[in-house]
Design a protein around this motif. Sequence first.
Motif, short mmCIF file in Angstrom:
data_model
loop_
_atom_site.label_atom_id
_atom_site.label_comp_id
_atom_site.label_asym_id
_atom_site.label_seq_id
_atom_site.Cartn_x
_atom_site.Cartn_y
_atom_site.Cartn_z
N ASP A 32 -1.58 9.73 13.77
CA ASP A 32 -0.84 8.68 13.59
C ASP A 32 -1.54 7.55 13.87
OD1 ASP A 32 2.29 8.90 12.94
OD2 ASP A 32 2.05 9.25 14.56
N TRP A 33 -2.83 7.48 14.48
CA TRP A 33 -3.66 6.94 15.59
C TRP A 33 -4.74 6.86 13.89
CZ3 TRP A 33 -3.47 3.64 18.12
CH2 TRP A 33 -2.45 2.83 19.27
N THR A 34 -5.25 8.09 13.55
CA THR A 34 -6.91 8.20 12.61
C THR A 34 -5.94 8.10 11.18
OG1 THR A 34 -6.69 10.45 14.17
CG2 THR A 34 -7.33 10.55 11.83
N VAL A 35 -4.24 8.09 11.07
CA VAL A 35 -3.80 7.17 10.11
C VAL A 35 -4.31 6.09 10.15
CG1 VAL A 35 -2.17 6.60 8.68
CG2 VAL A 35 -1.96 9.32 8.68
N MET A 36 -3.36 5.75 10.97
CA MET A 36 -3.59 3.73 10.84
C MET A 36 -5.39 3.20 10.81
SD MET A 36 -2.53 0.88 13.98
CE MET A 36 -3.65 1.52 14.71
N ILE A 37 -6.30 3.69 11.83
CA ILE A 37 -7.57 3.07 11.69
C ILE A 37 -7.98 3.60 10.83
CG2 ILE A 37 -9.74 3.76 13.35
CD1 ILE A 37 -7.87 3.79 15.64
N ILE A 69 0.76 -1.00 -0.24
CA ILE A 69 0.38 -0.27 0.36
C ILE A 69 0.67 1.33 -0.22
CG2 ILE A 69 -1.86 1.69 1.14
CD1 ILE A 69 -2.65 -1.25 2.42
N PRO A 70 0.26 3.01 -1.13
CA PRO A 70 1.60 3.27 -0.59
C PRO A 70 1.39 3.68 -0.25
CG PRO A 70 0.19 3.04 -2.78
CD PRO A 70 -0.40 2.37 -1.94
N TRP A 71 2.65 5.11 0.92
CA TRP A 71 2.25 5.90 1.63
C TRP A 71 1.99 7.09 1.53
CZ3 TRP A 71 2.07 5.09 6.78
CH2 TRP A 71 2.71 6.07 7.70
N GLU A 72 1.95 7.40 0.40
CA GLU A 72 0.75 8.73 -0.14
C GLU A 72 -0.30 8.98 0.56
OE1 GLU A 72 2.98 6.92 -2.86
OE2 GLU A 72 4.48 8.06 -2.14
N TYR A 73 -1.31 8.06 0.81
CA TYR A 73 -2.44 7.82 0.84
C TYR A 73 -2.53 8.40 2.58
CZ TYR A 73 -4.42 4.48 -2.27
OH TYR A 73 -4.74 4.11 -3.30
N ALA A 74 -1.52 7.85 3.47
CA ALA A 74 -1.20 8.26 5.08
C ALA A 74 -0.65 10.38 4.36
CB ALA A 74 -0.25 7.55 5.66
N GLU A 75 0.34 10.60 3.66
CA GLU A 75 0.81 11.43 3.96
C GLU A 75 -0.33 12.83 3.50
OE1 GLU A 75 5.54 10.44 2.12
OE2 GLU A 75 3.82 11.05 0.98
N SER A 76 -1.39 12.57 2.45
CA SER A 76 -2.17 13.33 2.23
C SER A 76 -2.98 13.64 3.44
CB SER A 76 -2.89 12.88 1.20
OG SER A 76 -3.56 11.28 1.14
N ALA A 77 -3.47 12.84 4.16
CA ALA A 77 -3.53 12.44 5.37
C ALA A 77 -3.43 13.88 6.41
CB ALA A 77 -4.40 10.76 5.92
N GLN A 78 -2.12 13.52 5.89
CA GLN A 78 -1.31 13.96 7.11
C GLN A 78 -1.25 15.74 7.27
OE1 GLN A 78 2.52 11.76 7.16
NE2 GLN A 78 1.51 10.67 9.09
N ILE A 79 -1.45 15.90 5.42
CA ILE A 79 -1.55 17.25 5.22
C ILE A 79 -2.42 17.69 5.45
CG2 ILE A 79 -1.65 18.44 3.61
CD1 ILE A 79 0.39 16.86 1.88
N ASP A 80 -3.62 16.99 5.87
CA ASP A 80 -4.94 17.49 6.25
C ASP A 80 -4.91 17.39 8.08
OD1 ASP A 80 -5.56 18.03 3.96
OD2 ASP A 80 -6.98 16.20 3.52
N GLY A 81 -4.19 16.90 8.65
CA GLY A 81 -4.03 17.44 10.23
C GLY A 81 -4.04 15.94 10.51
#
Lengths: 298, 321
Positions: free
Chosen positions: A200-205, A185-197
Amino acid sequence: MKRNNIFKLRFENMFFVLIMIILIIYSLSLLLPIVWTVISSFKGIIDYEVNPFGWPKKFIFSNYLEIPAMMEVNVKATNGNVVRYGMLPMVLNSFILAGLPPLVVLFFTTLVAYVVSKYNFAGKNFIFNLGIIVMIIPIVGNLPSAMMVAKTLGTYNNIFLQIILAPSNIFGMNFLIMYGTFKSIPWEYAESAQIDGAGDWTVMIRIMLPMVIPTFAVLFTLSFLGSWNDYLTPMIWLPSYPNLAYGLYYFQYNASQLGATMPHILAGFILVMIPTSILFLLMQRLIMSKFTVGGLKG
Amino acid sequence: MKKVIKQTTKKYLFVWSVLIYPTILFLIFYVGVNLNSFALAFQKIDAVTSVRTWIWFDNFKLFFKMLAEDLQLQRSVINSLKTYILCFVISFPLMILFSFYVYKNFFLSKVFRLVLMVPAVVSSFIMGLLFQKFVQVGMPAFFLQYFDKEIPNFMRDSRYTFGTTIFYAIWISFSSSILLIPNAMKEVPEEVIESAELDGVGFFKELWFMTIPLISPTLTTLIVVGISGIFSNVGPVHMFYMYSAYPEVYNVGYYILVKTMTESTYTLYPQLATMGIMFTLVLAPVTIAVKVILEKYSPFEERKKKNNSKAVMRVRRNEAK
């Protein structure tokens, strides 16, 4: 040259025809005992004795109805008293033991696989390599020690503790499969979510775990199938909580004392295999497509 | 700088909050259990008081004595090795051929895949009981009814019992691989297969020179995991005979299980722990050596190296342009 190719093609075809014949014989050998069991489970005892391999003279469904009353196991309860376990509590134990421990183990396996595959931290490689070592280094003969530790800590014959302490070894094939799934799974999904604030827990769950639900479902189904039919674990670790497989195992050994005949035993086999067969048929496509294991390297 | 430290701390807090619970359990129930097992090997337990006292290498001396004199233990070791070797030699090539047949979608492949999955669906436990009843009751009845011939009881006649357990182990062994291996074969890039087909490569060559090398990591995993279980697998012995198996079918896993479960006191546990350590000491280096050798000489690695060197050449060529 051309003739050579034709010869090769024929030889190859013949070889794969031979494999097909072996597969047909093997498939029949797998199906034959099941068909025999199904047919025999509908026979009366006299019909079975006289004609053990033929079609039933009359289909008797009562074998199936009589099983719940016959399948009983005497077990020592946690307070030391001998308790008679009927089929219904055994079914309940089967659902608890096949459902909860695999769920808890798989949940933690998924979380650990996620952090090991997606985060860079000191000890990441150590954990992955430890997982491989634990999987491949054979530890022979630690059953006596495990038994002593379980009895000392009170986890022996304690169903609640057995469930919550189930993730004591999350390593194995499931860990490798989950690790491989997260790696893909590409990490880009997490990165774009992290840009939106997102943290770590939110990204994971909310981002990562939903993506592995199909793989999780497949691994859970396979674990459920394994645990549903596992008679040895309750027999060794939870002797006061017999599941259906445990009950069936004892039932077929003590059938004559319980007034059961061979058709009853065979009907019992069919009853136990029905839930898992249904579950497998429902999950078949997903299982066929998602179950892959790579190598033992990171 | 402060921000970086804060982010790193946050990341570590997250990572360890996930890892902490399984780590504690692992330390107690894996590391602790095995350390206790190791300690047990150098101790004895009093039958009455259950007090543990250190006797250092006495258990090891006893183990070697047992290995030299205890026919049951000798037979268990030989049976464990025989079971693995026979299952590997017969099952493994067939597993690959069956999987390739299914993967290539040859005639009836979908039916075969479903049928071969039956032991996993019905479970090896139920299949084992069905097999037991079929061999004990169904098969003799079949031969008597249709051929008027009596056949030996393969589950009870000591001449056949070990052969029957081996047959069962092979018979049941294809269900998990028929999931794993064809799925691994699907990962082989289609372009590679297509170009090979255009070049007139037959199925044999495709299997031998392309498919097997490309799925060798999966095959390595299966082989290594198989070897690591040689002395701990109980096989179908307990399922067929509970705790009263015929001496002919004993293996090391079953030997330890029976001794552990049928002893009412802990007195025998130190000897069993010693036995476990000795078998681990023999098997662990073999398992690691097989893993290292298979990975080092894996055709997959060679192919990867070739591809890498090709890619490097390509980059250099582009740079030169």
